[in-house]
Design a protein around this motif. Sequence first.
Motif, PDB file in Angstrom:
ATOM      1  N   LEU A 164     -44.842 -19.540  -1.481  1.00 46.08           N
ATOM      2  CA  LEU A 164     -43.504 -19.054  -1.815  1.00 46.08           C
ATOM      3  C   LEU A 164     -42.659 -18.882  -0.565  1.00 46.08           C
ATOM      4  O   LEU A 164     -41.450 -19.178  -0.577  1.00 46.08           O
ATOM      5  CB  LEU A 164     -43.620 -17.724  -2.567  1.00 46.08           C
ATOM      6  N   ALA A 165     -43.259 -18.417   0.519  1.00 50.89           N
ATOM      7  CA  ALA A 165     -42.502 -18.248   1.765  1.00 50.89           C
ATOM      8  C   ALA A 165     -41.939 -19.576   2.247  1.00 50.89           C
ATOM      9  O   ALA A 165     -40.778 -19.663   2.672  1.00 50.89           O
ATOM     10  CB  ALA A 165     -43.397 -17.623   2.831  1.00 50.89           C
ATOM     11  N   HIS A 166     -42.746 -20.639   2.204  1.00 51.17           N
ATOM     12  CA  HIS A 166     -42.250 -21.965   2.582  1.00 51.17           C
ATOM     13  C   HIS A 166     -41.094 -22.384   1.673  1.00 51.17           C
ATOM     14  O   HIS A 166     -40.083 -22.922   2.154  1.00 51.17           O
ATOM     15  CB  HIS A 166     -43.378 -22.990   2.497  1.00 51.17           C
ATOM     16  N   ALA A 167     -41.231 -22.141   0.378  1.00 52.81           N
ATOM     17  CA  ALA A 167     -40.188 -22.541  -0.559  1.00 52.81           C
ATOM     18  C   ALA A 167     -38.891 -21.776  -0.333  1.00 52.81           C
ATOM     19  O   ALA A 167     -37.792 -22.321  -0.502  1.00 52.81           O
ATOM     20  CB  ALA A 167     -40.680 -22.335  -1.990  1.00 52.81           C
ATOM     21  N   LEU A 168     -39.002 -20.516   0.070  1.00 53.51           N
ATOM     22  CA  LEU A 168     -37.813 -19.683   0.290  1.00 53.51           C
ATOM     23  C   LEU A 168     -37.257 -19.818   1.705  1.00 53.51           C
ATOM     24  O   LEU A 168     -36.173 -19.311   1.992  1.00 53.51           O
ATOM     25  CB  LEU A 168     -38.160 -18.210   0.033  1.00 53.51           C
ATOM     26  N   GLY A 169     -37.996 -20.460   2.586  1.00 52.57           N
ATOM     27  CA  GLY A 169     -37.562 -20.543   3.979  1.00 52.57           C
ATOM     28  C   GLY A 169     -37.734 -19.236   4.721  1.00 52.57           C
ATOM     29  O   GLY A 169     -37.030 -18.979   5.711  1.00 52.57           O
ATOM     30  N   ALA A 170     -38.670 -18.399   4.272  1.00 52.89           N
ATOM     31  CA  ALA A 170     -38.911 -17.117   4.932  1.00 52.89           C
ATOM     32  C   ALA A 170     -39.904 -17.307   6.076  1.00 52.89           C
ATOM     33  O   ALA A 170     -40.968 -17.897   5.870  1.00 52.89           O
ATOM     34  CB  ALA A 170     -39.461 -16.103   3.936  1.00 52.89           C
ATOM     35  N   PRO A 171     -39.609 -16.825   7.277  1.00 56.95           N
ATOM     36  CA  PRO A 171     -40.488 -17.058   8.424  1.00 56.95           C
ATOM     37  C   PRO A 171     -41.699 -16.150   8.496  1.00 56.95           C
ATOM     38  O   PRO A 171     -42.616 -16.409   9.273  1.00 56.95           O
ATOM     39  CB  PRO A 171     -39.572 -16.803   9.622  1.00 56.95           C
ATOM     40  N   HIS A 172     -41.706 -15.056   7.729  1.00 52.10           N
ATOM     41  CA  HIS A 172     -42.784 -14.082   7.828  1.00 52.10           C
ATOM     42  C   HIS A 172     -43.468 -13.860   6.482  1.00 52.10           C
ATOM     43  O   HIS A 172     -42.802 -13.796   5.448  1.00 52.10           O
ATOM     44  CB  HIS A 172     -42.263 -12.718   8.312  1.00 52.10           C
TER      45      HIS A 172
END
Length: 397
Positions: A110-118
Motif C-alpha cells: 500500500l505504501a508503494h501504491a500511495l507513494g508514501a516513503p515510510h
Amino acid sequence: MKTLQATSVIGDARLLAGLDQGRLDRQAHLWTHGAQPELTRAAYSELCEAVGLKGRGGAAFPVARKLASLPERGIEAVVVNGSESEPISRKDRMLLTLSPHLVLDGATGLAHALGAPHVLIAVHDAEAAMSVREAILERGDRLAIEVTETPGRFVAGEARAVLSALEGGPAVPPGRKVLPTQQGYHRRPTFLSNVETFAQLAVLARMGSRRFATTGVSAEPGTQLLTVAGAVQRPGVIETPIGVPLDTVLRYTGADPGPVLLGGYHGRWLPEASQQPLQGTGIVLALGADTCPLGEVHRVAQWLASQSAGQCGPCVFGLAGLADDFGRIVRGDTSGWYDAQRHLGLVPGRGACAHPDGAARFLASALEVFDDDLRRHLGENRGCGRPVHGVLEVSHG
C-alpha cells in the motif's frame, strides 16, 4: 509475556495459512502465500470497495473510504498499529510474531501504491517487535521501515496516541480530534490501520475480489480473526468466515455455558450463547458459571480507571467513581447501584478519547445482563456465593 495461544481455523485458512508449522520466515511465507503483486492506488481502492473491506481494529471503518480521504500526493507514511493493548486480545501480536511478512506485504504494498516513503510499525509486545525486525532483514523493500515499541497502556493503542508515540511524545490521545488521513505522522496525511487490516490487504491483493468473496457474508465477505478466551477448553486465535454464528465458535472451542463478552473491555455482554453472527467482534470470552460476574466486572472497572490518560474529567473522575460504585454493589450497598446509574449517564460523549465511552458501555451492559446477580448482591445475602476467579484478565500478558 504469556506464551502465544494456539491457532485454529473454522473453514479455510487465509491469514493463518501455514502456521501449523510455526513462524513463517520469508521463504516459507512465499511458499505459502506466493509473491505479493504490485498494485496501483486505484486497484487497491477498487478491491476494497468491491468486498467492503473494513478496518479490523474495532471501529470497522471502510478501508476504501479511508483511502478516498487521502490526498493524491504528499502522503507521509503508512502506519501499522500493533499496540494491541486490550488485555484479552492476542490476534495482532500473533500475526506479527508468526506471520510478519503477510503484514509487511500489506503495508509496503500500500505504501508503494500511495507513494508514501515510510512504513512505521508500532508494537508494544517485545517478542512481536523482534519477529518483525527479523522479517525486515529478510526482505529487500525499497522503503524506510521502522519498528517502534510503545507502552502497553490501554489508551496507548488509540490511533492518535500511536502517532504521538511514533513522534517521540507521550502515548496518549491528544485533545484534538483530527483524522490521520488529514494530519497524521508529523501532521502530514497518513494511512493508519491495525495489524489484521494489513494482513487482509495482502490476502485480498493476491486473491482478487472474486475469490476473496467466496466466504463470509454478502455484505462483508472474507474471514476474521477472533481471540477466544475465558472458560473454554481450547482458547486461542481462530480464523473464521465473517458472520459465523457465535454458538458455532463457542461449541468449537468447548466453552462452558454462561454469559459471553463480545469485543473486550469496550464491548458488551450477552447473557448466553446465541445464533448472533459475529462481525467486527475480535474478542469472544466465555465467563462460565463458577465465578462471581459482578466481582469480575469490578476488577475490570478498577483496571479501566487505572488506564486513564489523565486528560479529562469523565476519564479521571468518572471512571474512578464507577469503579467505586461497582465495589459497593459487590459488597451489597444499594447506594452503589444508584450512583452507578447516575455516573453512567454522565460519562459517555464527554471524553477527550473513546476510553470513557467504551468503559461505560461495558459496565452498563454488565448491569443489564447480570441483573439476577445484582439482586443477590443487593438482597439479604449481599452476595452470590461465588468467589472471583479472575477469568477477566486485567494485565498485559
